[in-house]
Design a protein around this motif. Structure first.
Motif, PDB file in Angstrom:
ATOM      1  N   SER A   9       8.409 -28.394  -1.100  1.00  0.00           N
ATOM      2  CA  SER A   9       7.158 -27.708  -0.731  1.00  0.00           C
ATOM      3  C   SER A   9       6.011 -28.997  -1.060  1.00  0.00           C
ATOM      4  N   CYS A  12       6.339 -31.880   1.256  1.00  0.00           N
ATOM      5  CA  CYS A  12       5.780 -31.462   2.981  1.00  0.00           C
ATOM      6  C   CYS A  12       4.149 -31.464   2.623  1.00  0.00           C
ATOM      7  N   ILE A  13       3.527 -31.213   1.597  1.00  0.00           N
ATOM      8  CA  ILE A  13       2.171 -31.093   1.501  1.00  0.00           C
ATOM      9  C   ILE A  13       1.506 -32.382   1.212  1.00  0.00           C
ATOM     10  N   HIS A  16       2.218 -34.573   4.650  1.00  0.00           N
ATOM     11  CA  HIS A  16       1.833 -33.790   5.887  1.00  0.00           C
ATOM     12  C   HIS A  16       2.849 -33.439   6.877  1.00  0.00           C
ATOM     13  N   GLU A  18       4.594 -30.656   6.819  1.00  0.00           N
ATOM     14  CA  GLU A  18       4.800 -28.862   6.905  1.00  0.00           C
ATOM     15  C   GLU A  18       5.501 -28.561   8.230  1.00  0.00           C
TER      16      GLU A  18
END
Length: 146
Positions: A9, A12-13, A16, A18
């Motif tokens: 997570s 992904c954050i 970018h 996601e």
């Protein structure tokens, strides 16, 4: 959320990305901490595995573009890698340049380590090592670490 899911997570954050998924989380070889450190340091950008083990386990070989999470010896996530290329070739055709990309030592070290590792693992399947056994040669890029 466990440590691996949290690590993914965070990746992904920060990047970018996601909405994408990782294929698997795993440890490299028998020296997981050392090999994970080589990945984090950017010294290890390739890996070799035995093709027949994918067949034995009825698993697909890695594919270009897939993401994987590298774990250390405590099974904690330390890096995200993305597969850049995958090639299946006889072990005795692996180039010195590829072996050096594994970051573990010279070509002779690479050969000896893989022969020993494959020989031991093949015993579990009542198979013997052969210098021309097919191997899966993956090149990857570290795309995230903390």
């Amino acid at each position: 959320m466990n440590k691996i899911q949290q690590f993914w997570s965070d990746f992904c954050i920060v990047t970018h990305k996601e909405g994408i998924e990782y294929k698997d989380a795993f440890q490299f070889g028998t020296s997981a901490d050392w090999l994970a450190d080589l990945v984090v340091e950017g010294k290890k950008t390739a890996t070799t595995s035995g093709y027949m083990f994918y067949e034995f386990e009825n698993e697909a070989i890695p594919q270009t573009g897939e993401y994987y999470i590298v774990l250390n010896g405590l099974e904690e996530p330390v890096a995200v890698i993305q597969i850049q290329s995958v090639e299946v070739i006889p072990m005795n055709e692996v180039t010195e340049e590829f072996a050096l990309a594994e970051g573990e030592g010279d070509y002779q070290f690479w050969w000896n380590a893989h022969e020993k590792f494959f020989t031991e693992l093949l015993k579990e399947y009542d198979k013997e090592f052969s210098p021309n056994m097919l191997v899966v040669c993956e090149r990857f890029k570290k795309v995230y670490s903390k």
